[in-house]
Design an enzyme around this catalytic site. Structure first.
Site, PDB file in Angstrom:
ATOM      1  N   GLU A 207       0.538  -6.602   2.772  1.00 13.54           N
ATOM      2  CA  GLU A 207       0.211  -5.314   3.199  1.00 13.54           C
ATOM      3  C   GLU A 207      -0.397  -4.728   1.897  1.00 13.54           C
ATOM      4  OE1 GLU A 207       0.956  -0.893   3.672  1.00 13.54           O
ATOM      5  OE2 GLU A 207       1.699  -2.185   1.944  1.00 13.54           O
ATOM      6  N   GLU A 208       0.163  -5.013   0.804  1.00  8.82           N
ATOM      7  CA  GLU A 208       0.030  -4.295  -0.517  1.00  8.82           C
ATOM      8  C   GLU A 208      -1.486  -4.612  -1.207  1.00  8.82           C
ATOM      9  OE1 GLU A 208       1.480  -1.746  -1.479  1.00  8.82           O
ATOM     10  OE2 GLU A 208       3.566  -2.220  -0.924  1.00  8.82           O
ATOM     11  N   HIS A 318       6.741   2.278  -5.658  1.00 10.61           N
ATOM     12  CA  HIS A 318       5.914   1.150  -6.390  1.00 10.61           C
ATOM     13  C   HIS A 318       6.324   1.321  -7.791  1.00 10.61           C
ATOM     14  CE1 HIS A 318       2.244   0.424  -3.608  1.00 10.61           C
ATOM     15  NE2 HIS A 318       3.470   0.395  -2.801  1.00 10.61           N
TER      16      HIS A 318
HETATM   17 ZN   LIG Z   1       4.322  -0.023   2.213  1.00 10.30          ZN
END
Ligand SMILES: [Zn+2]
Length: 347
Positions: A207-208, A318
């Site tokens: 996803e990232e 993050h």
């Molecule tokens: Zn996420």
């Protein structure tokens, strides 16, 4: 297993983008008792299915299994490791971080090296050091020793952070983006015992780096409704101006109205808000955040899928360690369950 223990184990597991196997195996164990089928697709998404009534709509719940991290790019002659970033990482948070380099021979502890304050010039103290000037020190004397320890180009590197409880309901750990979503997914499936619609619970990969796993998962699943379960920026810390990030920790799950990749489908947003109101679950609305979630790709799958997002506000998202409120996580689960139960009324 309690929701908090599931989150703890998922947070401590390592799954830097493209290397999600540890997380996938945990998710497989956790989801298996609550679904009719479970499989891994060709690229590594975990697709679990709970069958509903015949002709009932199909819901896809997606949480991404990958986490941001680093990747070894080069082993310098003197044994230091140069690296590249995987996912959105602020260079300023990397200095002096304790990390784990995942090699074929097993994990190695390392530190992102930094120049001691004693020998920095005034100019240097003011400057941010770019990630490409940084290096990881695993204690190797030279390149040969690093190689002997198992390091090779392409090894992924995760932050070395252990999950901890900070208070009654506040917890601390790495990779809450998106192990929080993974934990919500597991708990939602556990609580969804009798439900009319078909439910796909999908742990997505990569996803990232551009919502890649969700793209192919949605194609396979062909849902009528798509919901990403994720985390989002909590804007309730010093230094964040009012309106910059509307979500606050402890004030309930967040519903995305729009982000950089998705405008939540009005029917889905309505479904989420009504489900919350009917069950007296507080929620927060969010728009204008840079970045997106798996819902952006699910929405554009095949001929289009009405999609939305339930997320949990996370402080320091993050970074090597984020903070979330378990109360928000619990409320996100209740909302996800209520929403799935209500889908047949609307779709
Ligand atoms: Zn996420």
């Amino acid at each position: 297993m309690k929701l908090v223990e599931v989150l703890e184990n998922l947070s401590n597991a390592n799954g830097v983008t493209g290397r999600e196997e540890q997380v996938r195996e945990l998710m497989r164990q956790y989801l298996k008792p609550y679904v009719d089928e479970i499989r891994e697709d060709r690229l590594g998404n975990l697709i679990a299915f709970k069958r509903g009534k015949k002709d009932a709509p199909t819901v896809m719940l997606a949480a991404h299994m990958d986490e941001i991290g680093l990747m070894v790019k080069n082993i310098k002659k003197r044994g230091f490791l140069q690296f590249t970033k995987i996912g959105g990482i602020d260079d300023r948070i990397l200095l002096a971080q304790k990390v784990v380099v995942h090699t074929d021979k097993g994990p190695l502890t390392g530190v992102v090296g930094s120049k001691p304050v004693h020998i920095q010039t005034d100019e240097e103290r003011k400057k941010v050091i770019n990630a490409d000037k940084l290096f990881i020190d695993v204690g190797a004397r030279d390149r040969e020793e690093a190689e002997k320890m198992g390091v090779q180009v392409g090894d992924v590197v995760s932050f070395d952070t252990k999950f901890a409880r900070l208070g009654d309901s506040v917890v601390f750990g790495k990779a809450f983006d998106d192990r929080v979503g993974c934990a919500i997914l597991v708990e939602t499936m556990r609580r969804l015992q009798k439900v009319d619609c078909n439910v796909y619970a999908v742990g997505t990969i990569q996803e990232e780096v551009g919502l890649r796993g969700a793209t192919i998962a949605a194609f396979q699943v062909e849902p009528d409704v798509g919901i990403a379960l994720d985390s989002t920026v909590a804007g309730d810390t010093p230094g964040v101006a009012e309106g910059e990030a509307p979500a606050k920790m402890g004030e309930g799950p967040v519903l995305t109205v729009a982000d950089a990749g998705l405008i939540a489908h009005p029917k889905v947003l309505r479904l989420l808000m009504d489900s919350a109101k009917e069950n007296k679950i507080p929620y927060q609305l969010e728009t204008g955040i840079r970045g997106s979630t798996d819902a952006a790709r699910i929405a554009l799958s095949r001929e289009g899928v009405p999609s939305g997002v339930i997320s949990v506000p996370a402080r320091y998202i993050h970074s090597p360690a984020a903070i979330v409120d378990l109360d928000d996580v619990e409320k996100a689960v209740r909302l996800a369950v209520a929403m799935v139960e209500k889908v047949p009324e609307i779709f």
